[in-house]
Design a protein around this motif. Structure first.
Motif, mmCIF file in Angstrom:
data_model
loop_
_atom_site.group_PDB
_atom_site.id
_atom_site.type_symbol
_atom_site.label_atom_id
_atom_site.label_comp_id
_atom_site.label_asym_id
_atom_site.label_seq_id
_atom_site.Cartn_x
_atom_site.Cartn_y
_atom_site.Cartn_z
ATOM 1 N N VAL A 1 49.256 44.865 30.391
ATOM 2 C CA VAL A 1 49.959 45.442 31.544
ATOM 3 C C VAL A 1 50.974 44.455 32.119
ATOM 4 C CG1 VAL A 1 49.668 46.191 33.950
ATOM 5 C CG2 VAL A 1 48.164 47.097 32.174
ATOM 6 N N LEU B 1 50.392 51.988 34.737
ATOM 7 C CA LEU B 1 49.913 50.821 35.503
ATOM 8 C C LEU B 1 51.004 49.770 35.699
ATOM 9 C CD1 LEU B 1 46.299 50.199 34.137
ATOM 10 C CD2 LEU B 1 46.966 51.009 36.409
ATOM 11 N N THR C 1 54.363 47.501 43.532
ATOM 12 C CA THR C 1 53.606 46.648 44.456
ATOM 13 C C THR C 1 54.254 45.269 44.576
ATOM 14 O OG1 THR C 1 51.670 47.714 43.470
ATOM 15 C CG2 THR C 1 51.258 45.981 45.077
ATOM 16 N N GLU D 1 55.625 43.087 47.694
ATOM 17 C CA GLU D 1 55.127 41.735 47.967
ATOM 18 C C GLU D 1 56.302 40.752 48.077
ATOM 19 O OE1 GLU D 1 52.134 40.343 45.255
ATOM 20 O OE2 GLU D 1 51.670 38.605 46.514
ATOM 21 N N TYR E 1 46.565 57.008 46.189
ATOM 22 C CA TYR E 1 47.497 56.848 45.058
ATOM 23 C C TYR E 1 46.745 56.374 43.820
ATOM 24 C CZ TYR E 1 49.065 52.414 42.922
ATOM 25 O OH TYR E 1 49.168 51.307 42.125
ATOM 26 N N HIS F 1 46.470 58.448 40.131
ATOM 27 C CA HIS F 1 46.886 57.887 38.843
ATOM 28 C C HIS F 1 45.678 57.635 37.928
ATOM 29 C CE1 HIS F 1 51.233 56.462 40.010
ATOM 30 N NE2 HIS F 1 51.036 57.738 40.166
ATOM 31 N N LEU G 1 48.359 43.212 51.703
ATOM 32 C CA LEU G 1 48.068 44.516 51.078
ATOM 33 C C LEU G 1 48.639 44.560 49.660
ATOM 34 C CD1 LEU G 1 46.967 47.402 51.160
ATOM 35 C CD2 LEU G 1 49.059 48.115 52.335
ATOM 36 N N ALA G 2 49.865 44.042 49.504
ATOM 37 C CA ALA G 2 50.483 44.023 48.174
ATOM 38 C C ALA G 2 49.664 43.143 47.232
ATOM 39 C CB ALA G 2 51.924 43.531 48.267
ATOM 40 N N SER G 3 49.201 42.039 47.735
ATOM 41 C CA SER G 3 48.401 41.139 46.913
ATOM 42 C C SER G 3 47.098 41.829 46.481
ATOM 43 C CB SER G 3 48.134 39.880 47.725
ATOM 44 O OG SER G 3 47.305 39.015 47.041
ATOM 45 N N ALA H 1 46.578 45.103 46.230
ATOM 46 C CA ALA H 1 46.792 46.309 45.430
ATOM 47 C C ALA H 1 47.390 46.017 44.060
ATOM 48 C CB ALA H 1 47.711 47.279 46.183
ATOM 49 N N GLY H 2 47.973 44.837 43.900
ATOM 50 C CA GLY H 2 48.818 44.574 42.744
ATOM 51 C C GLY H 2 48.122 43.996 41.528
ATOM 52 N N ALA H 3 48.911 43.295 40.730
ATOM 53 C CA ALA H 3 48.467 42.842 39.415
ATOM 54 C C ALA H 3 47.513 41.655 39.490
ATOM 55 C CB ALA H 3 49.682 42.507 38.559
ATOM 56 N N GLN H 4 47.215 41.185 40.693
ATOM 57 C CA GLN H 4 46.148 40.195 40.829
ATOM 58 C C GLN H 4 44.986 40.772 41.637
ATOM 59 O OE1 GLN H 4 48.683 36.665 42.138
ATOM 60 N NE2 GLN H 4 47.640 35.844 40.334
ATOM 61 N N VAL I 1 45.233 46.547 40.438
ATOM 62 C CA VAL I 1 45.774 46.876 39.111
ATOM 63 C C VAL I 1 45.222 45.930 38.045
ATOM 64 C CG1 VAL I 1 47.871 47.010 37.711
ATOM 65 C CG2 VAL I 1 47.836 48.051 39.965
ATOM 66 N N GLN J 1 41.986 47.423 37.068
ATOM 67 C CA GLN J 1 42.189 48.595 36.208
ATOM 68 C C GLN J 1 42.593 48.179 34.800
ATOM 69 O OE1 GLN J 1 44.987 50.280 39.017
ATOM 70 N NE2 GLN J 1 43.684 52.084 39.299
ATOM 71 N N ALA J 2 43.451 47.145 34.708
ATOM 72 C CA ALA J 2 43.904 46.661 33.396
ATOM 73 C C ALA J 2 42.734 46.057 32.623
ATOM 74 C CB ALA J 2 45.026 45.635 33.575
ATOM 75 N N LEU J 3 41.862 45.322 33.316
ATOM 76 C CA LEU J 3 40.689 44.746 32.652
ATOM 77 C C LEU J 3 39.750 45.857 32.186
ATOM 78 C CD1 LEU J 3 39.910 41.775 35.086
ATOM 79 C CD2 LEU J 3 40.783 41.583 32.736
ATOM 80 N N ILE K 1 40.590 48.857 31.261
ATOM 81 C CA ILE K 1 41.171 49.480 30.064
ATOM 82 C C ILE K 1 41.003 48.565 28.852
ATOM 83 C CG2 ILE K 1 43.386 50.105 29.006
ATOM 84 C CD1 ILE K 1 44.063 51.000 32.022
ATOM 85 N N ALA K 2 41.252 47.255 29.059
ATOM 86 C CA ALA K 2 41.098 46.302 27.951
ATOM 87 C C ALA K 2 39.659 46.320 27.434
ATOM 88 C CB ALA K 2 41.494 44.896 28.421
#
Lengths: 289, 289
Positions: free
Chosen positions: A29, A108, A115, A119, B75, B79, B140-142, B144-147, B150, B153-155, B157-158
């Motif tokens: 991702v 994703l 996001t 940020e 949201y 998704h 909030l961005a921190s 909700a985001g890739a750290q 998300v 969610q990515a982990l 899926i992996a």
């Protein structure tokens, strides 16, 4: 002047996005986020940096909203290209994210790019004044959301199942959201950061955004896929109303030229200092990709 | 006490979200946003309002981050339910957005709910101090985001294509992102708004978030779909590692009880004033939906 500045912007943005995304690791991702956010003309980032320069805002700050708008733009493209949306396989001459990875990764990666955009404008590095950060965030959300970009996308989808093609007014309203809102935010970001009047840049950007979309419609008719970097002729094939179908090719070109002239006039409060922005407006209707 | 407060929160949030989304019109995407953001337990909003109350922050302000976290949560569910993700037809006992409308609408409605979440914490009504708004947005961005979410969610899926089931450490890390990050943000939002130390509430929320996920895994085994409001038994059918598969049903229940006890202890700096939050923690592992 403008082509040099645009190239410089592209280099600055690549470096900035690389450093912002470096700590995120290397899950698929995250790789997809990097892939989606790389390349492109960087016109929106250029508008942010140039409007910041006009208002004496340091590029060290302006690079954050410039990076943010490119992330938001990239997220919208990744989701737009999905099979359930425009179903495009090619973007900037490369496979789209859901083709190179899969739909799950594309959903994703788009979500996380949005996001990360928010940020970027809220973190302290973006500006020492928290009011600037809060204002940038609120205006960016307004431009990207259900009264801006997403509204335009929703109207675009609604048009596909409408009994009649859109009128010129309707297509202008649709495009003001779909492409215009982010362009307007980009061009006004520098004024927002300086707590200055956004009116002249908003007028400039409104005309520029519409000219940009008309040029896109012209490219869809006149361009070839290899140069444009994505599929062309799709709108005509789908029987969609476009500025070209409504105004004719010559009419659309004339309208784009008029809009660019108006956009340049709107910058008169900035005098010669805004000449690079004027060049940018002329570039938008002469580009071949 | 807690059930009453949770019910009050649910009513407040419904009214708030209705008024925030009223000006957006009635395109299908907007209707889908309203549909997706309605219902639910409102546990995250409750945590925001309760942590704000503990720090003397007015509910007139706290309702904005409370509404924002419910939009971000909504949201993520829209998704998550997509065919390319978990492919769920049922959510809170009702058809999911892509079933009731279509995938296009679900992608866009989720996108716009995320945007509206960020707009909610950055607009002036949220708090008169712009530093509070910028801090709420950045955190909030921190989360909700890739750290945060998300990443989880990515982990997740992996893990589906990994050769071995996840270990307890891996699943704990995954859930700390997937469900823990938004819960932690919710519980600390009041402290952030008061510029106060977030440590006790962060400890509370970390334990609570993990207990919440363990309870979810238990419900997936012990619950019935009609009461839970979504499909159950999916994890076991898919051979996924869960807290129940790793710890056994009794072990998972014991672990959840220990976590709730730790969560309650973490609130000692607040004394009796935090009793409703302690009740909330006990509720999380006793719920049947």
């Amino acid at each position: 002047m403008f082509p040099t500045r645009l190239k410089e912007t592209a280099n600055l943005i690549e470096t900035h996005l690389h450093s912002v995304m470096a700590p995120l690791g290397d899950l698929p991702v995250i790789d997809a986020m990097r892939y989606a956010a790389s390349g492109g003309k960087r016109l929106r980032a250029f508008l942010v940096l140039e409007s910041a320069r006009l208002h004496g805002v340091s590029q060290d700050y302006a690079i954050w909203p410039a990076g943010a708008i490119e992330m938001i733009h990239a997220y919208s493209l990744v989701h737009d290209d999905l099979p359930c949306m425009d179903d495009d396989d090619l973007r900037r001459g490369l496979p789209t994210v859901h083709v190179k990875w899969d739909e799950t990764t594309a959903v994703l990666a788009g979500d996380a790019l949005q996001t990360l955009g928010f940020e970027s404008v809220s973190r302290p590095e973006c500006h020492p004044d928290p009011l600037v950060r809060a204002d940038l965030t609120a205006t960016l959300a307004s431009a990207a959301g259900a009264q801006g970009m997403v509204l335009g996308q929703a109207l675009d989808i609604a048009a596909e199942s409408a009994p009649l093609p859109l009128t010129l007014d309707e297509i202008t309203h649709l495009q003001a959201g779909k492409t215009g809102a982010l362009i307007a935010w980009s061009a006004t970001a520098g004024a927002i950061m300086a707590h200055a009047d956004t009116t002249p840049l908003l007028r400039y950007a409104t005309d520029l955004g519409l000219a940009f979309q008309i040029a896109d419609d012209i490219l869809d008719v006149e361009g070839d896929a290899a140069t444009v970097g994505k599929a062309v002729g799709k709108d005509a094939d789908a029987g969609k109303a476009t500025f070209v179908s409504l105004l004719g090719l010559d009419g659309a070109k004339a309208r784009a030229r008029d809009l660019v002239a108006d956009a340049c006039d709107a910058l008169s409060p900035y005098g010669d200092d805004a000449d690079t922005l004027r060049e940018a407006a002329r570039f938008v209707i002469s580009r071949d990709s």
